[in-house]
Design an enzyme around this catalytic site. Structure first.
Site, PDB file in Angstrom:
ATOM      1  N   TYR A  97       0.725  -0.867  -0.516  1.00  0.00           N
ATOM      2  CA  TYR A  97      -0.004   0.030   0.384  1.00  0.00           C
ATOM      3  C   TYR A  97       0.785   1.964   0.157  1.00  0.00           C
ATOM      4  CZ  TYR A  97      -3.660  -3.439   1.610  1.00  0.00           C
ATOM      5  OH  TYR A  97      -4.746  -4.197   1.277  1.00  0.00           O
ATOM      6  N   HIS A 105       0.136 -11.919   1.923  1.00  0.00           N
ATOM      7  CA  HIS A 105      -1.176 -10.846   1.098  1.00  0.00           C
ATOM      8  C   HIS A 105      -1.624 -11.751   0.090  1.00  0.00           C
ATOM      9  CE1 HIS A 105      -1.724  -7.001   0.004  1.00  0.00           C
ATOM     10  NE2 HIS A 105      -2.856  -6.951  -0.338  1.00  0.00           N
TER      11      HIS A 105
END
Ligand SMILES: NC(=O)c1ccc[n+]([C@@H]2O[C@H](COP(=O)([O-])OP(=O)(O)OC[C@H]3O[C@@H](n4cnc5c(N)ncnc54)[C@H](OP(=O)(O)O)[C@@H]3O)[C@@H](O)[C@H]2O)c1
Length: 272
Positions: A47, A105
């Site tokens: 991110y 992730h």
């Protein structure tokens, strides 16, 4: 804040999602969320906002012990050395000595899961993560990950909202004592215009987004809605003063389909 307990972890049932929040705007919204009472922040190395989140945590004045912070290691970094490097890099950016929860992730079919699980468990044993878990894992992958892990896994973070049936994944997680963290819990905004959710919400003085979040919590999930707007931080928090009836829960479940992912991308595992 209500918590979900899973294999030794106590995870606040509501967190702030931060995908796509960047720079000053990210720091501002995270700081505001912490001041309003959010105690769980979800980020990821991918991110590119861990530095801002670290800043916000420090300037909010909220004690480290009172915040549950999750970060994730990206798909390209799942071999042991890059995994360790990514974790340490995240901690440096967050200005923390450990995170509450460290996740894989996305699975990477090109890197043996055994190696990644070894690296993930090592990060817990060495104190860089208090708890560990996975994200975007299918039922078969959850079974495999649990078998390979030498430390308990506490969550599988997956897309979950009223339009997506995640009962199989939720059942597999329950079987192994993992919680489910629901990402895209308001279907990236789609739930806000839903007629059924709005009508149910009217009976409680709540919005469709609040009904979507409440539905997931009553299904046993942890929810991590994202917003860039301060007024919506409060709206998304005001979900603990009403309870959907069993018939409303059943009605909302009729919206779900098996193949209605909105966060799919080419690196996704084969779900069915
Ligand atoms: N593990 C993974 O692979 C994965 C994948 C995707 C997401 N995630 C995590 O899950 C978090 C949440 O998912 P998401 O961000 O994709 O989707 P989401 O939380 O379902 O939806 C976010 C969108 O909804 C809007 N919104 C938020 N609250 C609202 C409200 N009360 N009324 C109307 N609109 C509202 C936001 O717009 P405004 O900003 O204008 O409010 C934003 O456009 C992410 O931020 C990330 O932390 C993880």
């Amino acid at each position: 804040m209500q918590v979900v307990e899973a294999n030794g972890a106590r995870i606040p049932v509501l967190g702030l999602g931060t995908w796509d929040l960047k720079g000053r705007a990210c720091a501002r919204i995270v700081e505001q969320a912490l001041r309003l009472g959010y105690r769980h922040i979800d980020t990821a190395s991918m991110y590119e906002n861990e530095r801002e989140i670290g800043e916000a945590m420090h300037s909010s004045g909220v004690k480290r012990e009172d915040v549950f912070i999750t970060t994730k290691v990206w798909q390209a970094d799942l071999a042991p050395r890059p995994f360790e490097r990514s974790t340490k890099d995240s901690l440096a950016k967050l200005r923390l000595t450990d995170v509450n929860l460290l996740l894989i992730h996305w699975p990477n079919p090109d890197i043996p899961l055994a190696e990644t699980m070894g690296a993930l468990c090592k990060m817990k044993r060495e104190g860089y993560a208090r708890h560990i878990g996975v994200s975007n894992f299918t039922v078969a992958m959850i079974d495999e990950a649990v078998k390979l892990a030498t430390e308990p896994l506490v969550t599988n973070q997956v897309e979950w909202h009223p339009y997506l049936d995640q009962s199989k994944v939720a059942e597999a997680c329950r079987r192994h004592g993992l919680s489910v963290t629901a990402y895209c819990p308001i279907a990236r905004g789609k739930a806000t215009g839903d007629k059924m959710l709005s009508t149910i919400g009217m009976g409680y003085g709540k919005t469709a987004a609040q009904v979507s979040l409440r539905f997931l919590i009553q299904e046993g999930a942890i929810v991590i809605p994202r917003t860039s707007r301060v007024e919506r931080l409060s709206e998304n928090m005001a979900i603990f003063d009403f309870t959907l009836s069993e018939s409303e829960m059943a009605e909302i479940r009729t919206l779900a389909r098996r193949r209605s992912r909105i966060a799919d991308w080419s690196g996704s595992p084969k779900w069915d």
